[in-house]
Design a protein around this motif. Structure first.
Motif, PDB file in Angstrom:
ATOM      1  N   LEU A 121      -7.482  -2.930 -13.210  1.00 27.81           N
ATOM      2  CA  LEU A 121      -6.553  -1.849 -12.897  1.00 27.81           C
ATOM      3  C   LEU A 121      -7.237  -0.496 -13.055  1.00 27.81           C
ATOM      4  O   LEU A 121      -7.094   0.379 -12.200  1.00 27.81           O
ATOM      5  N   ALA A 122      -7.997  -0.319 -14.121  1.00 24.44           N
ATOM      6  CA  ALA A 122      -8.711   0.941 -14.344  1.00 24.44           C
ATOM      7  C   ALA A 122      -9.682   1.224 -13.200  1.00 24.44           C
ATOM      8  O   ALA A 122      -9.810   2.368 -12.748  1.00 24.44           O
ATOM      9  N   GLN A 123     -10.344   0.192 -12.709  1.00 24.85           N
ATOM     10  CA  GLN A 123     -11.270   0.362 -11.589  1.00 24.85           C
ATOM     11  C   GLN A 123     -10.518   0.748 -10.313  1.00 24.85           C
ATOM     12  O   GLN A 123     -10.962   1.597  -9.553  1.00 24.85           O
ATOM     13  N   LYS A 124      -9.367   0.127 -10.094  1.00 24.04           N
ATOM     14  CA  LYS A 124      -8.578   0.432  -8.897  1.00 24.04           C
ATOM     15  C   LYS A 124      -8.040   1.864  -8.936  1.00 24.04           C
ATOM     16  O   LYS A 124      -7.963   2.531  -7.902  1.00 24.04           O
ATOM     17  N   ILE A 125      -7.673   2.342 -10.121  1.00 25.77           N
ATOM     18  CA  ILE A 125      -7.098   3.682 -10.258  1.00 25.77           C
ATOM     19  C   ILE A 125      -8.081   4.760  -9.813  1.00 25.77           C
ATOM     20  O   ILE A 125      -7.689   5.743  -9.195  1.00 25.77           O
ATOM     21  N   VAL A 126      -9.355   4.589 -10.100  1.00 29.71           N
ATOM     22  CA  VAL A 126     -10.344   5.613  -9.733  1.00 29.71           C
ATOM     23  C   VAL A 126     -11.052   5.308  -8.421  1.00 29.71           C
ATOM     24  O   VAL A 126     -11.832   6.111  -7.932  1.00 29.71           O
ATOM     25  N   SER A 127     -10.772   4.163  -7.825  1.00 26.50           N
ATOM     26  CA  SER A 127     -11.426   3.751  -6.581  1.00 26.50           C
ATOM     27  C   SER A 127     -10.866   4.525  -5.381  1.00 26.50           C
ATOM     28  O   SER A 127      -9.702   4.911  -5.365  1.00 26.50           O
ATOM     29  N   GLU A 128     -11.712   4.692  -4.376  1.00 23.01           N
ATOM     30  CA  GLU A 128     -11.271   5.305  -3.122  1.00 23.01           C
ATOM     31  C   GLU A 128     -11.153   4.266  -2.011  1.00 23.01           C
ATOM     32  O   GLU A 128     -10.849   4.608  -0.865  1.00 23.01           O
ATOM     33  N   ASP A 129     -11.364   2.991  -2.340  1.00 22.18           N
ATOM     34  CA  ASP A 129     -11.226   1.909  -1.376  1.00 22.18           C
ATOM     35  C   ASP A 129      -9.765   1.838  -0.913  1.00 22.18           C
ATOM     36  O   ASP A 129      -8.839   1.920  -1.720  1.00 22.18           O
ATOM     37  N   LYS A 130      -9.545   1.700   0.396  1.00 21.35           N
ATOM     38  CA  LYS A 130      -8.184   1.705   0.944  1.00 21.35           C
ATOM     39  C   LYS A 130      -7.294   0.629   0.331  1.00 21.35           C
ATOM     40  O   LYS A 130      -6.123   0.873   0.043  1.00 21.35           O
ATOM     41  N   ALA A 131      -7.841  -0.568   0.135  1.00 24.43           N
ATOM     42  CA  ALA A 131      -7.042  -1.653  -0.445  1.00 24.43           C
ATOM     43  C   ALA A 131      -6.646  -1.318  -1.881  1.00 24.43           C
ATOM     44  O   ALA A 131      -5.500  -1.555  -2.293  1.00 24.43           O
ATOM     45  N   ASP A 132      -7.565  -0.751  -2.651  1.00 28.04           N
ATOM     46  CA  ASP A 132      -7.254  -0.381  -4.036  1.00 28.04           C
ATOM     47  C   ASP A 132      -6.200   0.726  -4.083  1.00 28.04           C
ATOM     48  O   ASP A 132      -5.288   0.693  -4.915  1.00 28.04           O
ATOM     49  N   VAL A 133      -6.326   1.702  -3.192  1.00 29.33           N
ATOM     50  CA  VAL A 133      -5.338   2.784  -3.131  1.00 29.33           C
ATOM     51  C   VAL A 133      -3.963   2.214  -2.795  1.00 29.33           C
ATOM     52  O   VAL A 133      -2.953   2.592  -3.398  1.00 29.33           O
ATOM     53  N   LYS A 134      -3.888   1.259  -1.866  1.00 27.85           N
ATOM     54  CA  LYS A 134      -2.611   0.625  -1.510  1.00 27.85           C
ATOM     55  C   LYS A 134      -2.033  -0.155  -2.683  1.00 27.85           C
ATOM     56  O   LYS A 134      -0.821  -0.119  -2.923  1.00 27.85           O
ATOM     57  N   HIS A 135      -2.881  -0.866  -3.427  1.00 24.30           N
ATOM     58  CA  HIS A 135      -2.403  -1.612  -4.598  1.00 24.30           C
ATOM     59  C   HIS A 135      -1.801  -0.654  -5.626  1.00 24.30           C
ATOM     60  O   HIS A 135      -0.722  -0.915  -6.182  1.00 24.30           O
ATOM     61  N   CYS A 136      -2.497   0.444  -5.876  1.00 25.03           N
ATOM     62  CA  CYS A 136      -1.999   1.424  -6.844  1.00 25.03           C
ATOM     63  C   CYS A 136      -0.705   2.064  -6.367  1.00 25.03           C
ATOM     64  O   CYS A 136       0.222   2.270  -7.150  1.00 25.03           O
ATOM     65  N   ARG A 137      -0.635   2.373  -5.092  1.00 22.53           N
ATOM     66  CA  ARG A 137       0.583   2.962  -4.536  1.00 22.53           C
ATOM     67  C   ARG A 137       1.757   1.992  -4.681  1.00 22.53           C
ATOM     68  O   ARG A 137       2.869   2.384  -5.014  1.00 22.53           O
ATOM     69  N   ALA A 138       1.528   0.696  -4.451  1.00 18.12           N
ATOM     70  CA  ALA A 138       2.592  -0.310  -4.594  1.00 18.12           C
ATOM     71  C   ALA A 138       3.078  -0.371  -6.037  1.00 18.12           C
ATOM     72  O   ALA A 138       4.294  -0.432  -6.293  1.00 18.12           O
ATOM     73  N   LEU A 139       2.162  -0.333  -6.989  1.00 20.06           N
ATOM     74  CA  LEU A 139       2.556  -0.345  -8.403  1.00 20.06           C
ATOM     75  C   LEU A 139       3.307   0.924  -8.766  1.00 20.06           C
ATOM     76  O   LEU A 139       4.294   0.885  -9.513  1.00 20.06           O
ATOM     77  N   GLU A 140       2.863   2.044  -8.247  1.00 21.99           N
ATOM     78  CA  GLU A 140       3.540   3.320  -8.489  1.00 21.99           C
ATOM     79  C   GLU A 140       4.964   3.281  -7.953  1.00 21.99           C
ATOM     80  O   GLU A 140       5.915   3.673  -8.635  1.00 21.99           O
ATOM     81  N   TYR A 141       5.153   2.775  -6.733  1.00 19.04           N
ATOM     82  CA  TYR A 141       6.488   2.693  -6.138  1.00 19.04           C
ATOM     83  C   TYR A 141       7.371   1.693  -6.881  1.00 19.04           C
ATOM     84  O   TYR A 141       8.574   1.904  -7.028  1.00 19.04           O
ATOM     85  N   PHE A 142       6.776   0.596  -7.337  1.00 16.02           N
ATOM     86  CA  PHE A 142       7.533  -0.374  -8.140  1.00 16.02           C
ATOM     87  C   PHE A 142       8.079   0.312  -9.386  1.00 16.02           C
ATOM     88  O   PHE A 142       9.256   0.181  -9.721  1.00 16.02           O
ATOM     89  N   TYR A 143       7.250   1.083 -10.061  1.00 11.47           N
ATOM     90  CA  TYR A 143       7.676   1.803 -11.263  1.00 11.47           C
ATOM     91  C   TYR A 143       8.746   2.838 -10.926  1.00 11.47           C
ATOM     92  O   TYR A 143       9.754   2.932 -11.597  1.00 11.47           O
ATOM     93  N   ARG A 144       8.531   3.593  -9.869  1.00 15.80           N
ATOM     94  CA  ARG A 144       9.474   4.659  -9.502  1.00 15.80           C
ATOM     95  C   ARG A 144      10.789   4.121  -8.974  1.00 15.80           C
ATOM     96  O   ARG A 144      11.777   4.860  -8.877  1.00 15.80           O
ATOM     97  N   ALA A 145      10.872   2.834  -8.634  1.00 15.03           N
ATOM     98  CA  ALA A 145      12.124   2.246  -8.146  1.00 15.03           C
ATOM     99  C   ALA A 145      13.148   2.065  -9.260  1.00 15.03           C
ATOM    100  O   ALA A 145      14.328   1.883  -8.992  1.00 15.03           O
ATOM    101  N   TRP A 146      12.716   2.130 -10.510  1.00 17.47           N
ATOM    102  CA  TRP A 146      13.668   2.005 -11.618  1.00 17.47           C
ATOM    103  C   TRP A 146      14.598   3.207 -11.595  1.00 17.47           C
ATOM    104  O   TRP A 146      14.164   4.344 -11.405  1.00 17.47           O
ATOM    105  N   PRO A 147      15.874   3.010 -11.812  1.00 20.79           N
ATOM    106  CA  PRO A 147      16.823   4.113 -11.694  1.00 20.79           C
ATOM    107  C   PRO A 147      16.812   5.094 -12.861  1.00 20.79           C
ATOM    108  O   PRO A 147      17.306   6.186 -12.735  1.00 20.79           O
ATOM    109  N   LEU A 148      16.275   4.715 -14.001  1.00 18.54           N
ATOM    110  CA  LEU A 148      16.295   5.608 -15.154  1.00 18.54           C
ATOM    111  C   LEU A 148      15.000   6.409 -15.235  1.00 18.54           C
ATOM    112  O   LEU A 148      13.945   5.913 -14.896  1.00 18.54           O
ATOM    113  N   PRO A 149      15.062   7.672 -15.703  1.00 17.97           N
ATOM    114  CA  PRO A 149      13.836   8.480 -15.819  1.00 17.97           C
ATOM    115  C   PRO A 149      12.944   7.958 -16.938  1.00 17.97           C
ATOM    116  O   PRO A 149      13.389   7.327 -17.846  1.00 17.97           O
TER     117      PRO A 149
END
Length: 149
Positions: A121-149
Motif C-alpha cells: 500500500l505504501a508503494q502504491k500511494i507514492v507510485s505514479e503507475d496508472k494501475a496503482d493510482v486507480k487502486h488508491c482512488r478506489a480505496l479513497e472512494y470506499f472510505y469517503r462513501a461512509w456517511p459519517l465524517p
C-alpha cells in the motif's frame, strides 16, 4: 514495541513512539503522546491507543492518502462489519507538523502479519503507475462513501 508499521508514505505508531526527537520538538515543550491533541493542555483530551501518521507535501494530499489508508484498513474487517457503525464515541482531527476518524465495531489492529500488504500500500500511494493510482482512488472512494465524517 513502539512502532507498529512505518514506511516513507505513512506509519501506524503506538503513543510511546511519539517523542520530542521524532517530532523535532524542543524537550521543554509539553507533549502528551497518549492524548489528542498531544500538544494542548486542558482542552478535553481524548485517550489515544495508536496514531496514523501520513507524510505528504500538502494537507489536501495528506487527506487523500489518509482516506486511501483507512479504506484499505477497513477491508481487513469481516465483510458484514465494513459498513456497520457501533455508535461508540468517536473523536479525531489533525496535527500538522513541519520544519517551521469512523467508529468500528471492533478495534482494527495492525500486526507483523499485516506488514506485507501495508508495504505494498505504501508503494502504491507514492507510485505514479496508472494501475496503482486507480487502486488508491478506489480505496479513497470506499472510505469517503461512509456517511459519517
Amino acid at each position: 514495541m513502539n512502532r507498529i508499521f512505518e514506511s516513507a508514505a505513512f506509519c501506524f505508531l503506538q503513543p510511546a513512539a511519539i517523542t520530542h526527537e521524532r517530532l523535532g520538538f524542543h524537550p521543554g515543550n509539553k507533549l502528551s503522546p497518549d492524548k489528542f491533541p498531544p500538544f494542548m493542555e486542558g482542552h478535553g483530551k481524548e485517550q489515544v491507543s495508536s496514531w496514523l501518521g501520513v507524510r505528504a507535501p500538502t494537507v489536501e494530499l495528506a487527506e487523500r492518502r489518509k482516506a486511501t489508508i483507512l479504506g484499505a484498513l477497513a477491508l481487513t474487517l469481516p465483510r458484514y462489519e465494513r459498513k456497520l457503525f457501533s455508535g461508540r464515541h468517536n473523536f479525531g482531527g489533525r496535527c500538522t507538523l513541519s520544519s517551521r476518524g469512523v467508529p468500528l465495531m471492533h478495534d482494527a489492529t495492525v500486526q507483523a502479519g499485516d506488514h506485507p500488504w501495508l508495504t505494498l500500500l505504501a508503494q502504491k500511494i507514492v507510485s505514479e503507475d496508472k494501475a496503482d493510482v486507480k487502486h488508491c482512488r478506489a480505496l479513497e472512494y470506499f472510505y469517503r462513501a461512509w456517511p459519517l465524517p
